[in-house]
Enzyme design. Structure first.
Site, mmCIF file in Angstrom:
data_model
loop_
_atom_site.group_PDB
_atom_site.id
_atom_site.type_symbol
_atom_site.label_atom_id
_atom_site.label_comp_id
_atom_site.label_asym_id
_atom_site.label_seq_id
_atom_site.Cartn_x
_atom_site.Cartn_y
_atom_site.Cartn_z
ATOM 1 N N GLN A 24 2.847 4.120 2.780
ATOM 2 C CA GLN A 24 2.410 3.501 4.038
ATOM 3 C C GLN A 24 3.135 2.199 4.396
ATOM 4 O OE1 GLN A 24 -1.968 3.237 5.049
ATOM 5 N NE2 GLN A 24 -1.604 1.047 4.853
ATOM 6 N N ASP A 73 -2.854 -7.219 4.880
ATOM 7 C CA ASP A 73 -3.377 -7.322 3.519
ATOM 8 C C ASP A 73 -2.555 -8.312 2.672
ATOM 9 O OD1 ASP A 73 -5.106 -5.451 4.497
ATOM 10 O OD2 ASP A 73 -4.137 -3.762 3.520
ATOM 11 N N ASP A 131 -7.582 -7.403 0.989
ATOM 12 C CA ASP A 131 -7.382 -6.084 1.616
ATOM 13 C C ASP A 131 -8.257 -5.973 2.861
ATOM 14 O OD1 ASP A 131 -6.352 -3.503 1.940
ATOM 15 O OD2 ASP A 131 -8.015 -2.586 0.838
ATOM 16 N N LYS A 132 -7.802 -5.155 3.815
ATOM 17 C CA LYS A 132 -8.474 -4.914 5.103
ATOM 18 C C LYS A 132 -8.580 -6.198 5.919
ATOM 19 C CE LYS A 132 -9.124 -0.641 3.832
ATOM 20 N NZ LYS A 132 -8.016 -0.551 2.847
ATOM 21 N N GLN A 151 -4.850 -28.027 -10.258
ATOM 22 C CA GLN A 151 -5.140 -29.108 -11.228
ATOM 23 C C GLN A 151 -4.143 -30.277 -11.143
ATOM 24 O OE1 GLN A 151 -8.471 -27.106 -12.287
ATOM 25 N NE2 GLN A 151 -7.981 -29.109 -13.100
ATOM 26 N N LYS A 152 -4.542 -31.356 -11.806
ATOM 27 C CA LYS A 152 -3.779 -32.619 -11.867
ATOM 28 C C LYS A 152 -3.476 -33.189 -10.467
ATOM 29 C CE LYS A 152 -3.305 -33.691 -16.230
ATOM 30 N NZ LYS A 152 -4.754 -33.762 -16.445
ATOM 31 N N GLY A 171 19.066 -6.958 0.835
ATOM 32 C CA GLY A 171 18.864 -8.347 0.418
ATOM 33 C C GLY A 171 17.493 -8.648 -0.147
ATOM 34 N N LYS A 196 -3.462 -2.831 8.126
ATOM 35 C CA LYS A 196 -3.525 -4.284 8.201
ATOM 36 C C LYS A 196 -2.531 -4.885 7.202
ATOM 37 C CE LYS A 196 -5.835 -6.773 11.150
ATOM 38 N NZ LYS A 196 -5.094 -6.699 12.420
ATOM 39 N N ASP A 249 0.887 -1.161 0.000
ATOM 40 C CA ASP A 249 0.000 0.000 0.000
ATOM 41 C C ASP A 249 0.922 1.207 0.000
ATOM 42 O OD1 ASP A 249 -1.578 2.162 0.665
ATOM 43 O OD2 ASP A 249 -2.654 1.129 2.283
ATOM 44 N N TYR A 299 -1.072 -2.207 20.030
ATOM 45 C CA TYR A 299 -0.311 -0.999 19.729
ATOM 46 C C TYR A 299 -1.189 0.227 19.501
ATOM 47 C CZ TYR A 299 3.509 -4.270 19.338
ATOM 48 O OH TYR A 299 4.427 -5.237 19.606
ATOM 49 N N TYR A 355 0.439 0.267 15.142
ATOM 50 C CA TYR A 355 -0.482 -0.011 14.041
ATOM 51 C C TYR A 355 -0.209 0.894 12.850
ATOM 52 C CZ TYR A 355 -4.618 -0.510 11.180
ATOM 53 O OH TYR A 355 -5.457 -0.730 10.121
HETATM 54 P P1 13P Z 1 -5.078 -0.506 5.011
HETATM 55 O O1 13P Z 1 -4.229 -1.451 5.833
HETATM 56 O O2 13P Z 1 -5.725 -1.212 3.863
HETATM 57 O O3 13P Z 1 -4.283 0.682 4.582
HETATM 58 O O4 13P Z 1 -6.265 -0.012 5.918
HETATM 59 C C1 13P Z 1 -5.970 0.726 7.034
HETATM 60 C C2 13P Z 1 -7.131 1.096 7.883
HETATM 61 O O5 13P Z 1 -6.908 1.461 9.028
HETATM 62 C C3 13P Z 1 -8.500 1.052 7.373
HETATM 63 O O6 13P Z 1 -9.424 1.543 8.293
HETATM 64 P P1 13P Z 2 -7.693 -32.288 -13.912
HETATM 65 O O1 13P Z 2 -7.671 -32.258 -15.416
HETATM 66 O O2 13P Z 2 -6.677 -31.424 -13.265
HETATM 67 O O3 13P Z 2 -7.662 -33.688 -13.370
HETATM 68 O O4 13P Z 2 -9.088 -31.580 -13.501
HETATM 69 C C1 13P Z 2 -10.172 -32.343 -13.288
HETATM 70 C C2 13P Z 2 -11.455 -31.628 -13.323
HETATM 71 O O5 13P Z 2 -12.356 -32.128 -13.902
HETATM 72 C C3 13P Z 2 -11.649 -30.361 -12.601
HETATM 73 O O6 13P Z 2 -12.913 -30.274 -12.034
HETATM 74 MG MG MG Z 3 -4.141 2.075 3.195
HETATM 75 MG MG MG Z 4 -4.778 -2.169 2.274
#
Ligand code: 13P
Ligand code: 13P
Ligand code: MG
Ligand code: MG
Length: 369
Positions: free
Chosen positions: A94, A236, A131-132, A244-245, A103, A234, A12, A349, A231
């Site tokens: 933020q 998020d 989010d949130k 599959q498979k 790193g 959040k 964010d 916090y 704080y």
């Molecule tokens: P975000 O973590 O999405 O920025 O939201 C912060 C928040 O305090 C919403 O009320």
């Molecule tokens: P796969 O081809 O990954 O086995 O998927 C099977 C399927 O039918 C999904 O609902």
């Molecule tokens: Mg935000």
């Molecule tokens: Mg957010």
């Protein structure tokens, strides 16, 4: 081709009119930066937002926690922050809690989910962003999709899936290092459930196939308040899931989201609200919520992405969104009381802690007559 890596790095870095959504200019700045500076580093990319969070998905061959990939995304967010400041967006920068890059971005604020694997002939995967709320929001949907034939009939129908999965669960309250436990399903599902009962502390970090040893799921586990010491919004989270498979089908992974479970987050990150599945690039509204989750499906071949297909943009989910809206209204009738707000430990916090400490001192023990 060798192994490829999928990396989602999310932050964010500012949003319009409160914590609603990033501006067009912000998204363009981040995208242009990745397109230009990532030229010789990444194979492909996708950029989108969920509420006020911008997520960058890249494909490359450099493995997880690669400093160049992480720096590329971090610098893109730094560049975006300049625009956010210029536009006077709310919470500019933020999630960039530390700016000296060392790193990789773990512990700096942005959320990270990465998977490295040998591509299958056909390689579908899902890109979740919420989010949130915090990473605990994925606990129940993952538990159900990776243990329960009610949601994944693959456990009955596929002998490979039937071998079960290994869960790696992190204790996110431990801040000195990664504190993890490995448990296998189906044998230890009750132990897994006993931990996941507390999604503020125990969070699924990754899941592996027991049949092939391959990693299927990667969840971001950043705890912003542990990094900042107060704080700052959040967490998020973001998540990657291969499907599959030998793994659950896309529809099996999606099925539990129809529950819209109550999760932590919502207004000021201090409440409980239903997790509403939304279409890509959805904003936030009611009571800074409700907590939302988006899911985009991709196919990848030699690192090249095809997609996204927007998983929650289908009529079934309109019905689920109505249900989630009702659940959001229901819990809001509780106001600040009891189950509507997070426990004291999660408010650790906030200013409320100081209020309660002050009040604590004003208590008196009444003398017995
Ligand atoms: P975000 O973590 O999405 O920025 O939201 C912060 C928040 O305090 C919403 O009320
Ligand atoms: P796969 O081809 O990954 O086995 O998927 C099977 C399927 O039918 C999904 O609902
Ligand atoms: Mg935000
Ligand atoms: Mg957010």
């Amino acid at each position: 081709m060798g192994k490829i890596t999928l990396s989602i790095i999310k932050a964010d870095i500012g949003s319009i009119g409160g914590h609603v959504k990033p501006s067009k200019e912000l998204l363009e700045t981040v995208e242009n930066f990745i397109k230009e500076k990532g030229k010789n580093l990444i194979i492909d990319y996708y950029i989108g937002h969920t509420g006020d969070d911008i997520a960058i998905l890249t494909t490359h061959k450099r493995g997880p926690l690669d400093s160049k990939i992480h720096k590329l995304c971090f610098d893109a967010f730094m560049e975006g922050t300049k625009v956010a400041k210029k536009q006077g967006l709310y919470g500019a920068g933020q999630d960039l809690l530390k700016t000296a890059f060392s790193g990789n971005v773990k512990g700096m604020g942005p959320a990270v989910a990465e998977l490295e694997f040998e591509e299958r002939k056909s390689e579908p995967f899902l890109f979740f962003a919420a989010d949130k709320t915090d990473a605990g929001c994925f606990n129940l949907p993952l538990y159900l999709a990776f243990t329960d034939p009610m949601f994944t009939p693959g456990f009955m129908l596929s002998p490979v899936i039937k071998k079960g999965f290994k869960f790696v669960i992190m204790d996110v309250s431990y801040t000195k290092a990664d504190r993890i436990i490995e448990l296998v399903a189906p044998e230890q599902i009750y132990d897994i459930a006993a931990l996941l009962r507390d999604p503020n502390r125990f969070v699924i970090e990754s899941i592996f196939s027991r049949a092939t040893g391959e990693q299927v799921v990667s969840v971001s586990t950043t705890r912003l308040h542990n990094i900042a010491g107060k704080y700052v919004g959040k967490d998020d989270p973001v998540m990657l899931v291969r499907t599959q498979k030998n793994f659950p089908a896309t529809g099996e992974i999606l099925a539990p989201y129809a529950i819209s479970p109550y999760v932590s987050g919502f207004m000021r990150g201090s409440h409980i609200g239903p997790l509403m599945p939304v279409k890509k690039n959805s904003p936030i509204s009611f009571f800074d919520g409700p907590p939302i989750v988006s899911c985009l499906a991709f196919s990848v071949k030699n690192g090249k992405l095809t997609g996204p297909a927007d998983c929650f943009d289908q009529p079934l989910w309109d019905f689920i969104r109505e249900k989630a809206a009702q659940k959001a209204k229901d819990i809001r009738e509780q106001g600040f009381y009891g189950a509507a707000m997070l426990p004291y430990s999660e408010l650790e916090y906030g200013g409320i802690v100081k209020t309660l400490e002050k009040l604590e001192k004003r208590f008196i023990i009444r003398k017995k007559k």
